[in-house]
Design a protein around this motif. Structure first.
Motif, PDB file in Angstrom:
ATOM      1  N   GLN A 172     -13.849   1.316  13.865  1.00 23.22           N
ATOM      2  CA  GLN A 172     -14.557   2.303  14.247  1.00 23.22           C
ATOM      3  C   GLN A 172     -14.760   3.643  12.926  1.00 23.22           C
ATOM      4  O   GLN A 172     -15.561   4.282  12.946  1.00 23.22           O
ATOM      5  N   ASN A 173     -13.942   3.366  11.738  1.00 21.51           N
ATOM      6  CA  ASN A 173     -14.418   4.003  10.715  1.00 21.51           C
ATOM      7  C   ASN A 173     -14.828   3.312   9.678  1.00 21.51           C
ATOM      8  O   ASN A 173     -14.587   3.483   8.346  1.00 21.51           O
ATOM      9  N   GLY A 174     -15.580   2.081   9.726  1.00 14.82           N
ATOM     10  CA  GLY A 174     -16.257   1.123   8.837  1.00 14.82           C
ATOM     11  C   GLY A 174     -15.547   0.440   7.990  1.00 14.82           C
ATOM     12  O   GLY A 174     -15.991   0.202   6.681  1.00 14.82           O
ATOM     13  N   LEU A 175     -14.288  -0.002   8.376  1.00 13.96           N
ATOM     14  CA  LEU A 175     -13.652  -0.783   7.511  1.00 13.96           C
ATOM     15  C   LEU A 175     -13.389  -2.345   8.096  1.00 13.96           C
ATOM     16  O   LEU A 175     -13.260  -2.266   9.398  1.00 13.96           O
ATOM     17  N   PRO A 176     -13.262  -3.111   7.021  1.00 18.18           N
ATOM     18  CA  PRO A 176     -12.978  -4.398   7.734  1.00 18.18           C
ATOM     19  C   PRO A 176     -11.613  -4.551   8.190  1.00 18.18           C
ATOM     20  O   PRO A 176     -10.750  -3.837   8.036  1.00 18.18           O
ATOM     21  N   PRO A 177     -11.459  -5.628   9.215  1.00 15.39           N
ATOM     22  CA  PRO A 177     -10.224  -6.001   9.635  1.00 15.39           C
ATOM     23  C   PRO A 177      -9.066  -6.433   8.953  1.00 15.39           C
ATOM     24  O   PRO A 177      -9.353  -7.055   7.919  1.00 15.39           O
ATOM     25  N   LEU A 178      -7.780  -6.178   9.269  1.00 19.06           N
ATOM     26  CA  LEU A 178      -6.680  -6.615   8.368  1.00 19.06           C
ATOM     27  C   LEU A 178      -6.438  -8.065   8.979  1.00 19.06           C
ATOM     28  O   LEU A 178      -6.629  -8.312  10.326  1.00 19.06           O
ATOM     29  N   VAL A 179      -6.220  -8.999   7.929  1.00 21.02           N
ATOM     30  CA  VAL A 179      -5.767 -10.352   8.559  1.00 21.02           C
ATOM     31  C   VAL A 179      -4.334 -10.663   8.411  1.00 21.02           C
ATOM     32  O   VAL A 179      -3.712 -10.202   7.353  1.00 21.02           O
ATOM     33  N   ASP A 180      -3.769 -11.022   9.640  1.00 22.42           N
ATOM     34  CA  ASP A 180      -2.578 -11.275   9.752  1.00 22.42           C
ATOM     35  C   ASP A 180      -1.954 -12.340   8.836  1.00 22.42           C
ATOM     36  O   ASP A 180      -2.842 -13.547   8.610  1.00 22.42           O
ATOM     37  N   SER A 181      -0.735 -12.220   8.173  1.00 25.04           N
ATOM     38  CA  SER A 181      -0.315 -13.372   7.331  1.00 25.04           C
ATOM     39  C   SER A 181       1.125 -13.661   7.536  1.00 25.04           C
ATOM     40  O   SER A 181       1.878 -12.784   7.754  1.00 25.04           O
ATOM     41  N   PRO A 182       1.217 -14.680   7.668  1.00 28.96           N
ATOM     42  CA  PRO A 182       2.781 -15.273   7.993  1.00 28.96           C
ATOM     43  C   PRO A 182       3.654 -14.671   6.904  1.00 28.96           C
ATOM     44  O   PRO A 182       4.774 -14.665   7.251  1.00 28.96           O
ATOM     45  N   VAL A 183       3.084 -14.750   5.588  1.00 30.16           N
ATOM     46  CA  VAL A 183       4.036 -14.285   4.408  1.00 30.16           C
ATOM     47  C   VAL A 183       4.364 -13.017   4.645  1.00 30.16           C
ATOM     48  O   VAL A 183       5.703 -12.743   4.631  1.00 30.16           O
ATOM     49  N   VAL A 184       3.491 -11.894   5.029  1.00 28.76           N
ATOM     50  CA  VAL A 184       3.688 -10.573   5.369  1.00 28.76           C
ATOM     51  C   VAL A 184       4.551 -10.291   6.689  1.00 28.76           C
ATOM     52  O   VAL A 184       5.255  -9.365   6.638  1.00 28.76           O
ATOM     53  N   ASP A 185       4.231 -11.177   7.603  1.00 30.24           N
ATOM     54  CA  ASP A 185       4.856 -11.017   8.901  1.00 30.24           C
ATOM     55  C   ASP A 185       6.406 -11.469   8.586  1.00 30.24           C
ATOM     56  O   ASP A 185       7.403 -10.587   9.313  1.00 30.24           O
TER      57      ASP A 185
END
Length: 379
Positions: free
Chosen positions: A60-73
């Motif tokens: 809604q704010n014109g930004l790309p989605p964040l991608v889920d990462s097992p490392v950061v999870d």
């Protein structure tokens, strides 16, 4: 109650926010009771729902989605579990270990220097819908800014449901941590690369031109790297649970990819680096008497004839370098893989290498100070 903190680390901005989703009441009995974790198979789905709401908000704010990462999870889950187990709610743990100290080593190891990292934490008593946590963050200016942060493509969310102690009281509680930062390797899809020294060139899949690798960045599998004049740090996904591995490669060209090794059920995921570039040009050793008596032809001017190609590696994890006649799988070592007119030579400086002779179809363990030559197949 909201608490806000900012750190500067080198040239990186650390934007952190702490949120108490509800004012917790504590009692002496609750403070002394140990935390009890409830096995909840729905935690990953809960985190996925929360991430979906955040990505809708970003769109809604014109930004790309964040991608889920097992490392950061894994990083987020570790902090969530630690807060619940020890009954505190903060970015800094009771031992004084800050968010910076918890998270930065992972990104430093991967070669990231200029980076933005953000973290949101929240808790609420009872079983809380992900939408509740999302709107609490949405209504906090700093948490809202973190959800809309730029240059943080990879995200991890750790959620835990249990019976809390300390600030959580003695009843059921939901605790959540969100961490977002630079891109991370994805098993079977990408690796993270960083220039360690000199000049490193990269050719992306579907292109025919090498360009300088100027920043630490994820690269898709099938990318070709030229380290003949430099050294590159490669970080790849070691498994599906967030494990990563790092090694340096230099003095050669290679194409990076992932393969599955069914012979190693404990760790079947292998990061493979296939030697590339011009193959060795080999001439026949035997010459007729007529040719020996004849005057040797004048040497043609131009590019030097290629007689070998090689690649050095130094690091830990399940990496495999592959030449024409052999593949070398390491166990934390420094090793050389070289193609020449005799075959593929693997030389080990330290550690142990499992060499797969692709001609004889056999495995040989090579230890430090030793070499193995997989002789090329006779025509």
């Amino acid at each position: 109650m909201t608490d806000r903190h900012r750190w500067r680390f080198g040239t990186a901005l650390w934007a952190l926010a702490v949120l108490l989703a509800i004012t917790a009441t504590t009692a002496a009995a609750a403070a002394s009771a140990p935390a009890r974790f409830l096995a909840d198979p729905g935690a990953p789905e809960w985190a996925a729902q929360l991430l979906a709401e955040i990505n809708d908000f970003r769109a809604q704010n014109g930004l790309p989605p964040l991608v889920d990462s097992p490392v950061v999870d894994q990083l987020a889950m570790q902090h969530t579990n630690d807060m619940l187990a020890r009954g505190y709610f903060d970015h800094t743990d009771p031992d004084g270990v800050s968010f910076e100290q918890r998270v930065a080593p992972v990104y430093v190891r991967e070669g990231y220097k200029n980076r933005t990292l953000v973290e949101n934490i929240a808790f609420d008593n009872g079983s809380v819908d992900p939408d509740t946590i999302f709107h609490v963050w949405l209504n906090s200016p700093q948490h809202r800014a973190n959800m809309l942060a730029r240059d943080v493509p990879s995200v991890g969310i750790g959620a835990a449901f249990g019976t809390g102690n300390g600030v959580y009281g003695g009843g059921p509680v939901t605790v959540a941590t969100l961490i977002a930062g630079p891109g991370q390797p994805v098993l079977g899809q990408s690796v993270v690369t960083a220039v360690d020294a000199g000049t490193v060139l990269v050719r992306l899949p579907g292109t025919n031109k090498f360009v300088p690798l100027s920043t630490t960045q994820p690269l898709p599998v099938g990318s070709e790297l030229d380290t003949t004049k430099g050294k590159v740090k490669v970080t790849s996904a070691a498994d599906q649970t967030g494990g990563i591995q790092t090694a340096d490669f230099y003095q050669g060209r290679f194409v990076v990819n992932y393969v599955t090794d069914p012979t190693n059920p404990k760790n079947p995921n292998v990061t493979i680096l296939r030697l590339s570039g011009p193959p060795p040009v080999c001439t026949a050793k035997k010459k007729s008497k007529r040719l020996l008596a004849a005057k040797p032809p004048a040497k043609k001017k131009g590019k030097k004839q290629v007689t070998e190609r090689h690649l050095w590696g130094d690091g830990t994890g399940t990496f495999r370098t592959q030449g024409k006649d052999a593949a070398a799988t390491v166990r934390g070592t420094q090793w050389l893989t070289r193609d020449d007119c005799t075959g593929t030579l693997v030389r080990v400086v330290k550690g142990v290498v499992d060499v797969n002779d692709l001609v004889l179809h056999k495995h040989v363990l090579v230890t430090a100070g030793h070499s193995y030559l997989a002789k090329k197949k006779k025509p």
